[in-house]
Design an enzyme around this catalytic site. Structure first.
Site, short mmCIF file in Angstrom:
data_model
loop_
_atom_site.label_atom_id
_atom_site.label_comp_id
_atom_site.label_asym_id
_atom_site.label_seq_id
_atom_site.Cartn_x
_atom_site.Cartn_y
_atom_site.Cartn_z
N GLN A 181 -8.55 -13.48 3.14
CA GLN A 181 -9.06 -12.12 2.95
C GLN A 181 -9.53 -11.93 1.50
O GLN A 181 -8.76 -11.57 0.63
CB GLN A 181 -8.00 -11.07 3.30
CG GLN A 181 -8.55 -9.66 3.30
CD GLN A 181 -7.55 -8.62 3.78
OE1 GLN A 181 -7.34 -7.63 3.10
NE2 GLN A 181 -6.94 -8.83 4.93
N TYR A 189 0.84 -1.20 0.00
CA TYR A 189 0.00 0.00 0.00
C TYR A 189 0.88 1.25 0.00
O TYR A 189 1.68 1.46 0.91
CB TYR A 189 -0.93 0.02 1.21
CG TYR A 189 -1.94 -1.11 1.27
CD1 TYR A 189 -2.21 -1.92 0.16
CD2 TYR A 189 -2.64 -1.38 2.44
CE1 TYR A 189 -3.12 -2.95 0.22
CE2 TYR A 189 -3.57 -2.41 2.50
CZ TYR A 189 -3.81 -3.19 1.39
OH TYR A 189 -4.72 -4.21 1.46
#
Length: 337
Positions: free
Chosen positions: A178, A55
């Site tokens: 996830q 990220y």
């Protein structure tokens, strides 16, 4: 306040609404605003935070560390991930090789300014690395105390079974997966969820609001709102484009009276909906402004009645993606660098 759920077949509890910083920290919003949203999450009772080394090319982890400075470490659950290219994106700065996993965990701990993470996740499946090598590297990290639990992201049912079996042989367990999951994107229900229930693996779901489409702010036949995620490439505009079809947006508008009937806002309904699935341990939410979280957390603990769940299914019939075969199209078949 936010309720807690066990993560997989473990004694580890996480807040069922978890704060994720994918497109906000070091990207969409300035650091001061990002820190303010983390503090708002803490004030609302969220103690679980999810990030990844990729990220903002590692910068998001640093912003999260700054935001959590001074908090009691034992009272936090901190997750991060490894797989996608980072740094200068050299030949070994990617994937799930022993080398990249070792370098990845050390880099994440340094940036997060912690001695361990609670959950370390394989951000995708690596087709170019033997699974035995990947799982052995994760086993070593657990034994070294650098991660307490191991999870994965967007693995297929078969990959979960193979990974779970190897983990068991190596003396640890996979506790989580996830995937993307929302009223509009239900591909995990056919194969991934049944396999996970059998194996003792929970889902930590991302994009429960379908990149904001389920907020109802995108209207059929109308331009997308200025300043929305759909107008900002740094905020995941490419991910939302697939939902911006008039038939989808029209169906989403049909959810508004259902949300009102339940006494919920549209975002609350979307998040409460994913939490009705008992295999879901947590819904990942982000925020660009602190006040967004005050609305979001009210979805925790909400029980949606069976007739409302049926009405939601009917409202989205024909536009929700329920094809389990799409779970096989997420992890790249070759590394990106």
């Amino acid at each position: 306040m936010v309720n807690y759920r066990y993560l997989g077949n473990s004694g580890f509890k996480v807040s069922e609404i978890t704060y994720g910083n994918w497109v906000t920290h070091a990207s969409q919003v300035e650091n001061d605003a990002a820190i303010a949203t983390v503090h708002a999450a803490l004030d609302a009772g969220i103690t679980t935070f999810d990030t990844a080394d990729t990220y903002a090319n590692t910068a998001a982890e640093e912003v999260l560390a700054e935001a959590l400075k001074g908090q009691r470490r034992e009272g936090l659950e901190i997750f991060t991930k490894v797989y996608f290219p980072i740094g200068p994106k050299g030949p070994n700065d990617h994937g799930l090789s022993r080398k990249h996993i070792r370098d990845g965990i050390d880099g994440s701990l340094r940036r997060l300014k912690v001695d361990y993470v609670d959950l370390y996740q394989a951000h995708r499946y690596d087709y170019e690395t033997p699974l035995e090598e990947t799982m052995q590297a994760f086993a070593d990290i657990v034994r070294q105390g650098k991660a307490l639990y191991i999870g994965v992201s967007e693995w297929t049912a078969e990959q979960l079974r193979e990974g779970h079996a190897l983990a068991k042989q190596l003396g640890f367990q996979l506790v989580s997966n996830q995937p993307q999951y929302s009223m509009l994107h239900r591909v995990i229900e056919g194969k991934v969820v049944p396999a996970s229930e059998e194996l003792g693996i929970s889902q930590i779901v991302w994009s429960p609001m379908a990149q904001g489409v389920l907020s109802g702010k995108y209207l059929p036949g109308q331009p997308v709102p200025e300043g929305s995620r759909a107008t900002d490439e740094k905020s995941g505009a490419s991910f939302i484009k697939g939902w911006l079809r008039d038939e989808v947006l029209t169906a989403v508008q049909n959810l508004k009276p259902l949300a009102e009937q339940a006494g919920l806002t549209m975002p609350q309904l979307a998040i409460a909906w994913v939490l009705q699935n008992q295999n879901v341990a947590a819904a990942l939410v982000g925020a660009s402004r602190p006040e967004q979280l005050k609305d979001t957390v009210k979805a925790s603990g909400v029980k949606l009645e069976a007739d409302l769940m049926k009405a939601i299914d009917e409202a989205l019939s024909g536009v929700a993606n329920t094809d389990p075969e799409d779970t096989y199209n997420v992890s790249p078949k070759t590394r990106l660098v």
